[in-house]
Design an enzyme around this catalytic site. Structure first.
Site, PDB file in Angstrom:
ATOM      1  N   LEU A   1       1.589  67.234  43.003  1.00  0.00           N
ATOM      2  CA  LEU A   1       0.291  66.930  42.390  1.00  0.00           C
ATOM      3  C   LEU A   1       0.656  66.417  40.859  1.00  0.00           C
ATOM      4  CD1 LEU A   1      -1.498  69.477  44.153  1.00  0.00           C
ATOM      5  CD2 LEU A   1      -1.402  67.188  44.891  1.00  0.00           C
ATOM      6  N   HIS A   2       0.304  65.596  40.530  1.00  0.00           N
ATOM      7  CA  HIS A   2       0.346  65.346  38.936  1.00  0.00           C
ATOM      8  C   HIS A   2      -0.654  64.020  38.504  1.00  0.00           C
ATOM      9  CE1 HIS A   2       3.458  62.197  39.932  1.00  0.00           C
ATOM     10  NE2 HIS A   2       3.223  61.998  38.803  1.00  0.00           N
ATOM     11  N   ARG A   3      -1.123  63.283  39.285  1.00  0.00           N
ATOM     12  CA  ARG A   3      -2.054  62.072  38.812  1.00  0.00           C
ATOM     13  C   ARG A   3      -3.309  62.602  38.111  1.00  0.00           C
ATOM     14  NH1 ARG A   3       1.137  58.271  38.308  1.00  0.00           N
ATOM     15  NH2 ARG A   3       2.461  58.477  40.323  1.00  0.00           N
TER      16      ARG A   3
ATOM     17  N   ASP B   1       0.749  62.940  45.361  1.00  0.00           N
ATOM     18  CA  ASP B   1       0.183  61.585  44.724  1.00  0.00           C
ATOM     19  C   ASP B   1       1.154  60.894  43.829  1.00  0.00           C
ATOM     20  OD1 ASP B   1       0.503  63.473  42.796  1.00  0.00           O
ATOM     21  OD2 ASP B   1      -1.546  63.725  42.240  1.00  0.00           O
TER      22      ASP B   1
END
Ligand code: UD1
Ligand code: UDP
Length: 375
Positions: A206-208, A281
């Site tokens: 997860l990093h968006r 993501d």
């Protein structure tokens, strides 16, 4: 080819390294003089050094050390640092990759200095200008002299934006070349043992910004991941962006949920190879899971990589639809609508790109057919 020709590759962030390695290797095989300029956008050892080691990338000739900042501050540091490097080295061609701020800055600097450029992974569009990457893609493609596309829909996106088709080459996906090269070394057992996972498990990345920057969005996302963890143990190699915000939202170690530092390339893909499910993501992970045949649930409203849905194992989900989609994916395993992998994702994109670049350096005029599809 002029003997003095110099190709510089501008790399800054984790996915850049993965995409560049096959191109650098193939150009080396053709005897092209080249160098890597590392902007320092990513700088932690686990976001940068480990990729140079795992992918066999040569040492950069320069590291600009731009580090983190707001978009304007980071881009400003990139512009000034890259202008100095380009002025010092006067490259014959600069190759940029993907859609990160380092990509955008390099294209702007080269356009102003009249240095020819090539963009690897041209023409991807999410049609969502709230994503910083979409802005970077549109500007980069508008200013590039050579555009290397990874999938066929990119050609129509570029044509619709008025890009001269003679500049565009459909070459396949160098990120998949790297995956093919790593495949013989991908062994889930050691990384599973190190992380203490066994049996069926899911991997989440997860990093968006849209998912992790806003506390309310982060909480909704974490609640959904916790529901998945009730079905199957989840391992999260966590990108540094949003680490604190996701922890504040409850993404912390607990039974069935393991939060670990980002993994090196070989370790990460080994873990993915042994997984029953991936939740992500990331852009690149959508592609890698398609090739590895692992079900992938992408928590985004859109994707610039729709071919991973039509020709792969990827499905778009929202936080609220994630738990049920995970349950279905765990029951059904990987399914692909078309039953066919994306065309030209065959491990030979790097050599195709290198052949076009080498011909350009020689001053050859490529035939129109070769321009459309490089064999
Ligand atoms: C960038 C790209 C994104 C890509 C991602 C790949 C842009 C606009 N975004 O996002 O498209 O998907 O890289 O991973 O270029 N940080 C560290 N250590 C590092 C690097 C970053 O701690 O080595 C932290 C910093 O707090 C930083 C934050 O991560 O502020 C974001 O880093 P940045 O490079 O600005 O954007 P990414 O979210 O990594
Ligand atoms: N990756 C990795 N370790 C991790 C997470 C991802 O090596 O802990 C690799 C992944 O296999 C892919 C690339 O990093 O090759 C994707 O980078 P990221 O998700 O950061 O960027 P994006 O593709 O979304 O731009």
């Amino acid at each position: 080819m002029t003997e003095n020709a110099l190709v510089l590759h501008v790399l800054g962030a984790r996915p850049n390294f993965v995409k560049a390695a096959p191109v650098v290797r193939a150009l080396t095989e053709l005897g092209v003089r080249q160098g890597i300029v590392h902007t320092g956008q990513h700088y932690d050892a686990l976001m940068s050094d480990v990729f140079f080691a795992d992918l066999g990338l040569p040492e950069p000739i320069a590291n600009l050390g731009v580090g983190s900042g707001t978009h304007a501050r980071q881009t400003a540091a990139l512009l000034t640092g890259l202008e100095d490097v380009m002025t010092e080295h006067s490259p014959s061609l600069v190759v940029v990759y993907g859609d990160v701020n380092s990509t955008l800055a390099a294209i702007l600097v080269c356009a102003k200095l009249h240095i020819p450029t090539a963009h690897v992974e041209a023409g991807l569009r999410s049609f969502d200008r709230e994503m910083p990457e979409e802005v970077n893609r549109v500007v980069t493609d508008a200013l590039s002299d050579m555009l290397f596309a990874t999938s066929p829909e990119a050609l129509s996106h570029l044509a619709a934006e008025g890009v001269d088709p003679a500049k565009v080459h459909l070459v396949g996906n160098p990120m998949i070349d790297s995956l093919f090269s790593a495949l013989p070394t991908l062994d889930p057992a050691p990384v599973q043992a190190r992380l203490g996972v066994s049996g069926a498990y899911a991997v989440a990345t997860l990093h968006r910004p849209a998912n992790v920057d806003d506390p309310a969005a982060a909480r909704e996302l974490v609640d959904a991941v916790l529901e998945v963890a009730e079905q199957v143990p989840v391992v999260v190699p966590l990108h540094p962006r949003g680490r604190q915000r996701l922890a504040d939202a409850g993404l912390v170690d607990r039974p069935n949920l393991k939060i670990v530092d980002p993994l090196g390339y070989v370790d990460f893909l080994s873990l993915v190879r042994g997984a029953a499910l991936v939740v992500t993501d990331s852009g690149g992970v959508q592609e890698e899971t398609t090739m590895l045949g692992i079900p992938c649930l992408t928590i985004r409203p859109n994707t610039e990589r729709p071919i991973t849905v039509t020709h792969g194992t990827n499905r778009l989900v929202t936080p609220s639809s994630l738990p049920a989609a995970a349950s279905k994916a765990l029951a059904d395993g990987a399914t692909t609508p078309s039953g066919e992998l994306p065309p030209l994702w065959d491990g030979a994109a790097g050599p195709r790109i290198a052949r076009v670049i080498a011909a350009w350096l020689r001053g050859d005029n490529l035939s129109p057919a070769a321009k459309g599809k490089v064999g």
